[in-house]
Design an enzyme around this catalytic site. Structure first.
Site, PDB file in Angstrom:
ATOM      1  N   SER A 156       0.727  -1.170  -0.132  1.00  0.00           N
ATOM      2  CA  SER A 156       0.030   0.120  -0.019  1.00  0.00           C
ATOM      3  C   SER A 156       0.867   1.271  -0.021  1.00  0.00           C
ATOM      4  O   SER A 156       1.871   1.486  -0.892  1.00  0.00           O
ATOM      5  CB  SER A 156      -0.851  -0.148   1.311  1.00  0.00           C
ATOM      6  OG  SER A 156      -1.896   0.983   1.082  1.00  0.00           O
ATOM      7  N   ASP A 167      -9.220  -3.896  -5.641  1.00  0.00           N
ATOM      8  CA  ASP A 167      -8.511  -2.879  -5.055  1.00  0.00           C
ATOM      9  C   ASP A 167      -8.924  -1.590  -5.658  1.00  0.00           C
ATOM     10  O   ASP A 167      -8.449  -1.560  -6.888  1.00  0.00           O
ATOM     11  CB  ASP A 167      -7.034  -3.160  -4.592  1.00  0.00           C
ATOM     12  CG  ASP A 167      -6.090  -2.089  -4.243  1.00  0.00           C
ATOM     13  OD1 ASP A 167      -6.833  -1.046  -3.482  1.00  0.00           O
ATOM     14  OD2 ASP A 167      -5.178  -2.463  -4.296  1.00  0.00           O
ATOM     15  N   HIS A 190      -7.807  -5.013  -0.773  1.00  0.00           N
ATOM     16  CA  HIS A 190      -6.671  -4.407  -0.615  1.00  0.00           C
ATOM     17  C   HIS A 190      -6.233  -4.743   0.966  1.00  0.00           C
ATOM     18  O   HIS A 190      -7.168  -4.964   1.595  1.00  0.00           O
ATOM     19  CB  HIS A 190      -7.034  -2.746  -0.418  1.00  0.00           C
ATOM     20  CG  HIS A 190      -5.779  -2.057  -0.244  1.00  0.00           C
ATOM     21  ND1 HIS A 190      -5.175  -1.336  -1.356  1.00  0.00           N
ATOM     22  CD2 HIS A 190      -5.378  -1.355   0.970  1.00  0.00           C
ATOM     23  CE1 HIS A 190      -4.026  -0.787  -0.710  1.00  0.00           C
ATOM     24  NE2 HIS A 190      -4.394  -0.624   0.687  1.00  0.00           N
TER      25      HIS A 190
END
Length: 319
Positions: free
Chosen positions: A165, A262, A292
């Site tokens: 991320s 995501d 995600h």
């Protein structure tokens, strides 16, 4: 986009991902949505304890590293005495959450599969630290361990960066920073990037996906950005919008992992397509049925373990 027009993500995710989503921790209070950042950080750390349990055992060491901003905590995971390389890990959390404890299992599994020393860097979070402080702290830590490699008995001749991320952005940004400023911290053998954001401001996946289940609505993404950046001009910096950097030359081999549902998936796709168009070594892998942040759930979810193994194998293949 009206919320009603978004994809029905929770109906489409894999059975394994649904099991994770439906796993309750009875002793855990509700997420403090209206709480302070300090309260949300504390909650995040508590919530991740369950998912970090049962990680591989190995020698670990903790060191404070000097930077121009002050001391930064680091944690070394050493699966074997004669490591072929050192991999620096940068945790995710939207630049505002996360620490070495929240991503402990991820780093241990990565060290176990790669048999490389993994060093987690607990960079200063935002909004206390503003761009580019986190990158400069990461670079300072790399330089410190490169200079002290013999004392710490680590192999810094070949290194890599990895992150999930926001940590994926920091991983690639740090590698590009070292390249652009010609800082020698050892040969960068590879960069491992799980579901990162790399500079897109809008995309199809950002419109169709994202909700309360992943904390990645358009409003959430804007909030993370405002906490991280110092001013509006930073949005175009080549170390924030990485597509504004030179991706046509001397980019270390990149493993780019995408989660199917995501909102940031188009960032990963565009990064891969850009690098591939300019013959930069890269690999893209999409993990079907995932949300995600799925990397956290290797305790329960086979796909998360597979994604960590894939990244580790990509890195060791570059050595």
């Amino acid at each position: 986009m009206k919320p009603e027009n978004k994809s029905p993500v929770l109906d489409l995710i894999s059975a394994g991902m649904k099991t994770v989503v439906n796993t309750l921790q009875p002793d855990l209070p509700p997420w403090p949505a209206t709480g302070t950042i300090a309260e949300q950080r504390q909650y995040y750390t508590l919530e991740r304890r369950f998912w970090n349990a049962g990680a591989p055992e190995m020698a670990t060491r903790a060191y404070m590293v000097p930077t121009k901003y002050g001391q930064v905590e680091t944690r070394l995971f050493c699966p074997q005495p004669d490591s072929p390389a050192t991999l620096f890990y940068l945790h995710g959390g939207g630049f505002i959450l996360g620490n070495l404890d929240t991503h402990d299992r991820i780093m241990r599994v990565l060290a176990s599969y790669s048999q490389c020393t993994v060093i987690g860097i607990d960079y200063t979070l935002s909004p206390e630290a503003r761009f580019p402080q986190a990158i400069e702290e990461i670079v300072a830590a790399c330089c410190y361990f490169h200079q002290q490699a013999e004392d710490y008995q680590i192999n810094m001749s070949r290194i890599g960066f990895a992150g999930d991320s926001a940590g994926a952005m920091l991983a690639l940004a740090s590698a590009l920073w070292l390249r652009d400023k010609q800082i020698d911290c050892g040969k960068i053998a590879g960069v491992l990037l799980w579901y990162g954001l790399y500079g897109l401001r809008d995309s199809v996946t950002r419109r169709l996906l994202g909700g309360v289940w992943d904390g990645l609505t358009q409003q959430d993404l804007q909030m993370y950005e405002e906490a991280y950046l110092s001013n509006d001009a930073d949005r175009e910096s080549p170390y924030y919008c990485l597509f504004n950097n030179d991706l046509t030359r001397e980019v270390p081999p990149c493993f780019i992992a995408g989660a199917e549902f995501d909102p940031l998936l188009d960032d990963s796709r565009l990064l891969y397509q850009t690098l591939a168009a300019h013959q930069q070594p890269c690999e893209f892998k999409l993990y079907p049925g995932t949300l995600h942040a799925f990397l956290h759930y290797s305790r329960m979810m086979k796909t998360a373990d597979e994604a960590l193994r894939d990244g580790a194998q990509f890195f060791t293949a570059q050595l």
